[in-house]
Motif scaffolding. Sequence first.
Motif, mmCIF file in Angstrom:
data_model
loop_
_atom_site.group_PDB
_atom_site.id
_atom_site.type_symbol
_atom_site.label_atom_id
_atom_site.label_comp_id
_atom_site.label_asym_id
_atom_site.label_seq_id
_atom_site.Cartn_x
_atom_site.Cartn_y
_atom_site.Cartn_z
ATOM 1 N N GLN A 3 -1.484 74.198 11.613
ATOM 2 C CA GLN A 3 -0.728 74.239 12.010
ATOM 3 C C GLN A 3 0.505 73.793 11.272
ATOM 4 O O GLN A 3 0.383 73.127 9.806
ATOM 5 C CB GLN A 3 -0.783 72.202 12.223
ATOM 6 N N LEU A 4 1.649 73.915 11.570
ATOM 7 C CA LEU A 4 2.701 74.066 10.628
ATOM 8 C C LEU A 4 4.134 73.233 11.743
ATOM 9 O O LEU A 4 4.210 73.844 12.757
ATOM 10 C CB LEU A 4 3.385 75.675 10.887
ATOM 11 N N VAL A 5 4.124 72.627 10.518
ATOM 12 C CA VAL A 5 5.839 71.384 10.978
ATOM 13 C C VAL A 5 6.443 71.684 9.948
ATOM 14 O O VAL A 5 6.446 71.850 9.496
ATOM 15 C CB VAL A 5 5.293 70.436 11.442
ATOM 16 N N CYS A 29 -6.379 80.361 3.523
ATOM 17 C CA CYS A 29 -7.306 81.292 2.846
ATOM 18 C C CYS A 29 -6.567 82.718 1.943
ATOM 19 O O CYS A 29 -5.366 82.600 1.986
ATOM 20 C CB CYS A 29 -8.374 82.262 3.423
ATOM 21 N N SER A 30 -7.184 83.258 1.017
ATOM 22 C CA SER A 30 -5.770 84.356 0.501
ATOM 23 C C SER A 30 -5.288 84.937 0.424
ATOM 24 O O SER A 30 -4.965 86.002 0.800
ATOM 25 C CB SER A 30 -7.623 84.557 -0.983
ATOM 26 N N GLY A 31 -6.392 84.982 1.795
ATOM 27 C CA GLY A 31 -6.167 86.752 2.429
ATOM 28 C C GLY A 31 -4.589 86.172 3.713
ATOM 29 O O GLY A 31 -3.945 87.391 4.204
ATOM 30 N N TYR A 32 -4.498 85.201 3.598
ATOM 31 C CA TYR A 32 -2.953 84.948 4.567
ATOM 32 C C TYR A 32 -1.470 85.896 3.921
ATOM 33 O O TYR A 32 -1.655 84.991 2.788
ATOM 34 C CB TYR A 32 -2.994 83.204 4.822
ATOM 35 N N VAL A 33 -0.886 85.597 4.319
ATOM 36 C CA VAL A 33 0.499 85.954 4.131
ATOM 37 C C VAL A 33 1.017 84.212 5.103
ATOM 38 O O VAL A 33 0.953 83.353 6.145
ATOM 39 C CB VAL A 33 1.648 86.511 4.632
ATOM 40 N N MET A 34 2.097 84.016 4.585
ATOM 41 C CA MET A 34 3.190 82.745 6.099
ATOM 42 C C MET A 34 4.536 83.577 5.409
ATOM 43 O O MET A 34 5.192 83.588 3.793
ATOM 44 C CB MET A 34 2.848 81.263 5.236
ATOM 45 N N GLY A 35 5.804 82.823 6.733
ATOM 46 C CA GLY A 35 6.620 83.729 6.419
ATOM 47 C C GLY A 35 7.981 82.785 7.279
ATOM 48 O O GLY A 35 7.294 82.051 7.843
ATOM 49 N N TRP A 36 8.545 82.484 7.191
ATOM 50 C CA TRP A 36 9.843 81.979 7.829
ATOM 51 C C TRP A 36 10.209 83.709 8.802
ATOM 52 O O TRP A 36 10.881 84.545 8.595
ATOM 53 C CB TRP A 36 10.940 81.846 6.976
ATOM 54 N N PHE A 37 10.958 83.348 10.129
ATOM 55 C CA PHE A 37 11.472 84.141 11.047
ATOM 56 C C PHE A 37 12.553 83.153 11.491
ATOM 57 O O PHE A 37 12.573 81.930 11.140
ATOM 58 C CB PHE A 37 10.238 84.271 12.312
ATOM 59 N N ALA A 97 5.758 80.620 10.337
ATOM 60 C CA ALA A 97 5.043 81.429 10.938
ATOM 61 C C ALA A 97 3.593 81.576 10.706
ATOM 62 O O ALA A 97 4.060 81.747 8.133
ATOM 63 C CB ALA A 97 5.484 82.059 11.310
ATOM 64 N N ALA A 98 2.360 81.456 10.397
ATOM 65 C CA ALA A 98 1.075 82.282 8.987
ATOM 66 C C ALA A 98 -0.108 83.759 9.726
ATOM 67 O O ALA A 98 -0.570 82.858 11.165
ATOM 68 C CB ALA A 98 0.421 81.742 8.916
ATOM 69 N N ASP A 99 0.103 83.959 9.126
ATOM 70 C CA ASP A 99 -0.917 85.175 9.483
ATOM 71 C C ASP A 99 -2.343 85.576 8.666
ATOM 72 O O ASP A 99 -2.177 85.477 7.113
ATOM 73 C CB ASP A 99 -0.453 86.575 9.340
ATOM 74 N N ASP A 112 -0.597 84.560 13.280
ATOM 75 C CA ASP A 112 -0.710 83.761 14.742
ATOM 76 C C ASP A 112 -1.025 82.188 14.427
ATOM 77 O O ASP A 112 -1.162 82.006 15.958
ATOM 78 C CB ASP A 112 -2.334 84.113 13.388
ATOM 79 N N TYR A 113 -0.130 81.833 13.979
ATOM 80 C CA TYR A 113 0.262 80.220 14.078
ATOM 81 C C TYR A 113 1.863 80.122 14.327
ATOM 82 O O TYR A 113 2.409 80.628 12.898
ATOM 83 C CB TYR A 113 -0.510 79.517 12.509
#
Length: 124
Positions: A3-5, A29-37, A97-99, A112-113
């Motif tokens: 969940q992202l807020v 997890c280590s394979g994730y990326v997170m970003g701002w759109f 967002a997170a992938d 994904d999120y």
Amino acid sequence: QVQLVESGGGVVQAGGSLRSSCAYSGRICSGYVMGWFRQAPGKEREFVVGIRWSGGSTYYADSVKGRFTISRDIAKNTVYLQMNSLKPEDTAVYSCAADRFWLGTWSSSGMDYWGKGTLVTVSS
């Protein structure tokens, strides 16, 4: 499940600064990326900044390079977007967002999120 807020949007004058936060819950997890759109009125959503969870490499859209910075505080489960030298064209809803399995491109359809977003308005 993640969940992202987002928080920290607002109104700022051109040339000013703002910091937005993305609080996350769930396992990153280590394979994730997170970003701002961001999505401006009448425009498509576009990538702004991103970070790889393993190693912390950062990525920036050309339009914000040198002005925006992404960072994270793992102890606080938070990712930050520091925005400096803001311009009226930066006005948009900014979403976190997170992938889970990043394939090397920052496409909004690949994430994904998503959080619900926070509005940033830059007045001239």
